[in-house]
Design an enzyme around this catalytic site. Structure first.
Site, PDB file in Angstrom:
ATOM      1  N   HIS A  75       2.656   4.016  -3.679  1.00 12.26           N
ATOM      2  CA  HIS A  75       2.092   4.505  -2.424  1.00 12.26           C
ATOM      3  C   HIS A  75       3.021   3.620  -1.216  1.00 12.26           C
ATOM      4  CE1 HIS A  75      -1.598   6.812  -4.020  1.00 12.26           C
ATOM      5  NE2 HIS A  75      -0.472   7.204  -4.491  1.00 12.26           N
ATOM      6  N   GLU A  77       1.517   2.022   0.803  1.00 16.60           N
ATOM      7  CA  GLU A  77       0.477   0.589   1.149  1.00 16.60           C
ATOM      8  C   GLU A  77       1.271  -0.415   0.373  1.00 16.60           C
ATOM      9  OE1 GLU A  77      -2.508   3.872   1.481  1.00 16.60           O
ATOM     10  OE2 GLU A  77      -0.686   3.756   0.552  1.00 16.60           O
ATOM     11  N   CYS A 103      -5.731   5.122  -0.990  1.00 14.46           N
ATOM     12  CA  CYS A 103      -6.770   5.422  -2.235  1.00 14.46           C
ATOM     13  C   CYS A 103      -7.376   4.036  -2.742  1.00 14.46           C
ATOM     14  CB  CYS A 103      -5.609   5.974  -3.255  1.00 14.46           C
ATOM     15  SG  CYS A 103      -4.580   4.785  -4.053  1.00 14.46           S
ATOM     16  N   CYS A 106      -4.789   1.299  -3.941  1.00 12.71           N
ATOM     17  CA  CYS A 106      -4.245   0.502  -2.485  1.00 12.71           C
ATOM     18  C   CYS A 106      -5.499  -0.474  -1.977  1.00 12.71           C
ATOM     19  CB  CYS A 106      -3.636   1.455  -1.935  1.00 12.71           C
ATOM     20  SG  CYS A 106      -2.105   2.077  -2.520  1.00 12.71           S
TER      21      CYS A 106
END
Length: 146
Positions: A75, A77, A103, A106
């Site tokens: 992801h 992040e 999420c 993360c």
């Protein structure tokens, strides 16, 4: 100490600019289903950036033949946080600007890295990441796209 209206307006303009930059950064993603961008900002300086994609050295294909995201796709992040970890910078006390809310996985990285604030425009379908960040007293700012 309470912020003046002028300072609050100035901060909101900065938030909007950094979010806009995160959206531009998302365009670097090779993912077809969803492109997400992230910027880590500390003391009004961008210290890291990221977008969703495969790990370094992997083919730049995020989805399988069934259009399902491959399990090893990182992801935005996570990419920004791991990038800052490889540098001489620290995320401690920084703000994460991300196009989609984090999420749960993360969010754990955000907490552990010392990020104090998360600004996002789109809410991810699973809000458990936001709930975890709230529990960790991380400031959340939702600025929906207009």
């Amino acid at each position: 100490m309470k912020m003046s209206e002028a300072d609050a307006e100035k901060n909101k303009k900065l938030d909007l600019r950094y979010l806009k930059m995160a959206k531009v950064w998302a365009e670097n993603s090779y993912c077809i289903r969803k492109k997400v961008g992230a910027l880590l900002v500390k003391d009004k300086m961008i210290i890291s950036d990221g977008y969703n994609g495969t790990p370094e050295g992997f083919e730049n294909i995020c989805e399988d033949d069934n259009n399902t995201t491959k399990p090893y796709v990182l992801h935005a992040e996570a990419n920004a946080i791991t990038k800052v970890a490889k540098s001489n910078n620290s995320a401690q006390g920084s703000t994460l600007y991300v196009t989609t809310s984090p999420c749960i996985e993360c969010s754990k990285l955000i907490i552990q890295s010392g990020i104090q604030r998360v600004v996002f425009c789109e809410k991810y379908r699973d809000t458990s990441g936001l709930e975890l960040l709230e529990r960790a007293n991380i400031t959340l700012t939702h600025i929906p796209d207009e």
